[in-house]
Scaffold this motif. Structure first.
Motif: not given
Length: 106
Positions: A67-85
């Protein structure tokens, strides 16, 4: 005006509870509590903008809703991988709320 997203964090909730208690005992006025919350919003947004340098990438198996409302994105995600170095985290569900950090209102 700064975003008020961080009032729903542990730190923001604790601040609000403390301010409510001070108001209840007559030690501060509601107006002062409001000014403190506005300063909290401004300080948190400024600190995140100036001090956080880490970058994280993520990849999702599925984008459930967006959703994009009032210049704000809201994302609902499944099976997410986060990586930092060298770090890697996998989670089942994530809600991401993203705001424009370079907005003229900021």
């Amino acid at each position: 005006m700064s975003y008020q997203l961080y009032r729903n964090t542990t730190l923001g909730n604790t601040l609000q509870e403390s301010l409510d208690e001070l108001i209840q005992y007559g030690q501060i006025t509601p107006g002062l509590a409001f000014k403190v919350l506005l300063q909290f919003d401004k300080s948190i947004n400024n600190a995140l903008n100036q001090r956080v340098k880490a970058r994280v990438t993520f990849k999702a198996g599925k984008l459930n809703t967006y959703r994009f409302c009032d210049n704000v994105w809201t994302l609902m995600l499944n099976d997410v991988e986060f990586r930092e170095v060298h770090e890697f985290v996998k989670v089942d569900k994530v809600k991401i709320v993203a705001c424009d950090g370079k907005s003229s209102e900021f």
